[in-house]
Motif scaffolding. Sequence first.
Motif, PDB file in Angstrom:
ATOM      1  N   VAL A   1      49.655  43.996  21.753  1.00 38.77           N
ATOM      2  CA  VAL A   1      50.021  42.924  20.965  1.00 38.77           C
ATOM      3  C   VAL A   1      51.687  42.191  21.445  1.00 38.77           C
ATOM      4  N   GLU A   2      52.062  41.221  20.950  1.00 37.51           N
ATOM      5  CA  GLU A   2      52.968  40.221  21.690  1.00 37.51           C
ATOM      6  C   GLU A   2      54.300  41.011  21.439  1.00 37.51           C
ATOM      7  N   ALA A   3      54.437  41.835  20.146  1.00 32.76           N
ATOM      8  CA  ALA A   3      55.734  42.384  19.944  1.00 32.76           C
ATOM      9  C   ALA A   3      55.998  43.563  20.966  1.00 32.76           C
ATOM     10  N   ASP A   4      54.895  44.021  21.473  1.00 31.69           N
ATOM     11  CA  ASP A   4      54.916  45.174  22.361  1.00 31.69           C
ATOM     12  C   ASP A   4      54.792  44.928  24.075  1.00 31.69           C
ATOM     13  N   ARG A   5      54.838  43.818  24.202  1.00 31.28           N
ATOM     14  CA  ARG A   5      54.535  43.397  25.662  1.00 31.28           C
ATOM     15  C   ARG A   5      55.981  43.609  26.637  1.00 31.28           C
ATOM     16  N   TRP A   6      57.159  43.686  25.768  1.00 26.43           N
ATOM     17  CA  TRP A   6      58.177  43.970  26.583  1.00 26.43           C
ATOM     18  C   TRP A   6      58.258  45.302  27.281  1.00 26.43           C
ATOM     19  N   LEU A   7      57.439  46.233  26.861  1.00 24.47           N
ATOM     20  CA  LEU A   7      57.069  47.595  27.250  1.00 24.47           C
ATOM     21  C   LEU A   7      56.029  47.419  28.371  1.00 24.47           C
ATOM     22  N   ALA A   8      55.047  46.915  28.239  1.00 22.96           N
ATOM     23  CA  ALA A   8      53.879  46.636  29.313  1.00 22.96           C
ATOM     24  C   ALA A   8      54.185  45.768  30.454  1.00 22.96           C
ATOM     25  N   ALA A   9      54.933  44.628  30.203  1.00 24.14           N
ATOM     26  CA  ALA A   9      55.077  43.551  31.381  1.00 24.14           C
ATOM     27  C   ALA A   9      55.634  44.112  32.541  1.00 24.14           C
ATOM     28  N   PRO A  10      56.756  44.717  32.598  1.00 26.82           N
ATOM     29  CA  PRO A  10      57.356  45.198  33.875  1.00 26.82           C
ATOM     30  C   PRO A  10      56.344  45.987  34.605  1.00 26.82           C
ATOM     31  N   LEU A  11      55.559  46.621  34.101  1.00 21.05           N
ATOM     32  CA  LEU A  11      54.480  47.636  34.760  1.00 21.05           C
ATOM     33  C   LEU A  11      53.394  46.886  35.503  1.00 21.05           C
ATOM     34  N   VAL A  12      53.157  45.758  35.241  1.00 24.92           N
ATOM     35  CA  VAL A  12      52.027  45.173  35.502  1.00 24.92           C
ATOM     36  C   VAL A  12      51.910  44.877  37.135  1.00 24.92           C
ATOM     37  N   SER A  13      50.895  45.265  37.837  1.00 22.94           N
ATOM     38  CA  SER A  13      50.683  45.005  39.335  1.00 22.94           C
ATOM     39  C   SER A  13      49.912  43.699  39.637  1.00 22.94           C
ATOM     40  N   TYR A  14      49.059  43.474  38.684  1.00 22.21           N
ATOM     41  CA  TYR A  14      48.104  42.300  38.988  1.00 22.21           C
ATOM     42  C   TYR A  14      47.772  41.758  37.599  1.00 22.21           C
ATOM     43  N   ARG A  15      47.585  40.310  37.745  1.00 18.87           N
ATOM     44  CA  ARG A  15      47.034  39.786  36.468  1.00 18.87           C
ATOM     45  C   ARG A  15      46.150  38.657  36.768  1.00 18.87           C
ATOM     46  N   TRP A  16      45.103  38.464  36.080  1.00 23.83           N
ATOM     47  CA  TRP A  16      44.086  37.391  36.284  1.00 23.83           C
ATOM     48  C   TRP A  16      43.799  36.814  35.194  1.00 23.83           C
ATOM     49  N   PRO A  17      43.520  35.616  35.122  1.00 24.39           N
ATOM     50  CA  PRO A  17      43.339  34.742  33.945  1.00 24.39           C
ATOM     51  C   PRO A  17      42.028  34.934  33.356  1.00 24.39           C
ATOM     52  N   ALA A  18      40.879  35.373  33.911  1.00 24.24           N
ATOM     53  CA  ALA A  18      39.655  35.544  33.189  1.00 24.24           C
ATOM     54  C   ALA A  18      39.015  36.673  34.070  1.00 24.24           C
ATOM     55  N   TYR A  19      37.802  37.271  33.552  1.00 20.68           N
ATOM     56  CA  TYR A  19      37.055  38.176  34.147  1.00 20.68           C
ATOM     57  C   TYR A  19      35.629  38.034  33.989  1.00 20.68           C
ATOM     58  N   ASP A  20      34.841  38.510  34.873  1.00 24.70           N
ATOM     59  CA  ASP A  20      33.252  38.304  34.815  1.00 24.70           C
ATOM     60  C   ASP A  20      32.575  39.635  34.562  1.00 24.70           C
ATOM     61  N   VAL A  21      31.422  39.346  33.930  1.00 21.86           N
ATOM     62  CA  VAL A  21      30.373  40.461  33.770  1.00 21.86           C
ATOM     63  C   VAL A  21      29.036  40.025  34.106  1.00 21.86           C
ATOM     64  N   ALA A  22      28.293  40.827  34.716  1.00 22.14           N
ATOM     65  CA  ALA A  22      26.938  40.544  35.244  1.00 22.14           C
ATOM     66  C   ALA A  22      26.064  41.615  34.841  1.00 22.14           C
ATOM     67  N   PHE A  23      24.734  41.248  34.225  1.00 19.53           N
ATOM     68  CA  PHE A  23      23.842  42.293  33.780  1.00 19.53           C
ATOM     69  C   PHE A  23      22.416  41.582  34.437  1.00 19.53           C
ATOM     70  N   PRO A  24      21.405  42.453  34.324  1.00 20.28           N
ATOM     71  CA  PRO A  24      20.198  41.765  34.704  1.00 20.28           C
ATOM     72  C   PRO A  24      19.675  40.342  33.963  1.00 20.28           C
ATOM     73  N   GLY A  25      20.009  40.368  32.807  1.00 26.56           N
ATOM     74  CA  GLY A  25      19.575  39.001  32.133  1.00 26.56           C
ATOM     75  C   GLY A  25      20.828  38.323  31.763  1.00 26.56           C
ATOM     76  N   HIS A  26      21.809  38.567  32.211  1.00 31.56           N
ATOM     77  CA  HIS A  26      23.169  37.591  31.318  1.00 31.56           C
ATOM     78  C   HIS A  26      24.262  37.697  32.356  1.00 31.56           C
ATOM     79  N   ARG A  27      24.856  36.711  32.618  1.00 31.74           N
ATOM     80  CA  ARG A  27      25.990  36.534  33.583  1.00 31.74           C
ATOM     81  C   ARG A  27      27.146  35.724  32.701  1.00 31.74           C
ATOM     82  N   GLN A  28      28.417  36.221  32.693  1.00 30.90           N
ATOM     83  CA  GLN A  28      29.316  35.458  32.021  1.00 30.90           C
ATOM     84  C   GLN A  28      30.764  35.565  32.704  1.00 30.90           C
ATOM     85  N   THR A  29      31.514  34.465  32.432  1.00 30.65           N
ATOM     86  CA  THR A  29      32.943  34.474  32.701  1.00 30.65           C
ATOM     87  C   THR A  29      33.607  34.499  31.427  1.00 30.65           C
ATOM     88  N   LEU A  30      34.601  35.258  31.121  1.00 31.21           N
ATOM     89  CA  LEU A  30      35.335  35.414  29.769  1.00 31.21           C
ATOM     90  C   LEU A  30      36.885  35.002  30.102  1.00 31.21           C
TER      91      LEU A  30
END
Length: 384
Positions: free
Chosen positions: A56-85
């Motif tokens: 949650v936004e109120a707790d990001r002060w703790l997580a933010a300095p630890l982040v090595s990588y950030r991406w704006p979206a991610y993908d999933v792929a299945f035999p019958g379905h692919r999606q970018t979230l």
Amino acid sequence: MPAIIQCDVAIVGGGLAGGLIALALRKKRPDIDVRLIEPGPIGGDHVWSFFSGDVVEADRWLAAPLVSYRWPAYDVAFPGHRQTLDQSYYSIESERFAGVVGAALTPDQRIAAKAVGVGAGAVVLANGDRIEARGVIDARGAADMSALELGWQKFAGRELVLVEPHGIERPIVMDATVDQIDGYRFVYCLPFGERRMFVEDTYYSDTPDIDRAVLNERILAYAASRGWHVESIGREESGALPVAIGGDFDALWGVGGAKIAKAGLRAGLFHPTTGYSLPDAIRLAVAVAEASDLSSAALHDLTYRMAKRAWDDRGFYRMLDAMLFHAAEPEERYRIFERFYRLNPALIGRFYAGRSTMRDKARILTGKPPIPIGRAIAAIRGAR
């Protein structure tokens, strides 16, 4: 002669949960004398990842300095379905974690020794030294979990340094187009650089057993199928995360001392379906840093209360796990996740954060089920 060290709070275990508590206390309560007891490197050798909705936004002060990588979206792929979230995804490397936590501690607050005895007011080290603390938190990782009925999300990961750029812009959180072996299998890919790809071969399996050599070869075979030529191998890791189907929470909590404050997997603080503990570890660390009473008794009550509330609130996820492991044929488990990823992305985000609404739960359960309804009902009734 053994020494006696006195402090306000002693945290036993410098993995994710213990390191986060130490960091939160140092940031929010610099007047508190903390000791972090860990014989190995802080954080070990891991990569932790999380979705933007997990913290949650109120707790990001703790997580933010630890982040090595950030991406704006991610993908999933299945035999019958692919999606970018379109949901941000973050990764933390243990090297960065160790650097941030270590920099927050003074040299005497970091104790590189093994704890052989942990009590409510003291910790005994292997060299005979004794740490006496107003409050003690046991964060040494999972203890005996035999009180729970568990499946496992097990994995082996390798960072591949490639000859040429891979061309992948964002994480592939689930690629389930691979052969289904040993339960639900998917491959997880994190692009750490244009020629660096961290690849995990992951299984929702009935057992925690891992054959590293076999999984490592499957990772290389997957890379070859993508046309990636491997120049060298970087970091490697493996593990088995618990997937909770049922069990006796209080029996789990009593392992290692019923009146000792606990954190992380030792406290039973993990998402029942994913096994991930980072979101809960952030929440607990913030709660400890904000607590007015840091005595052992108060810390026990705080950590037990948070863990028990999480266990009680997450019965829905354990019910889904019972259906996954007891009703679905292992090679057909992927169909459950494929159907899940056809649902609303906001619902998916709340699911991973462990904050599914009643409407979310109803939506997950409605429609044509990917497994026979009779077997699903029998699985739910049979879960302990």
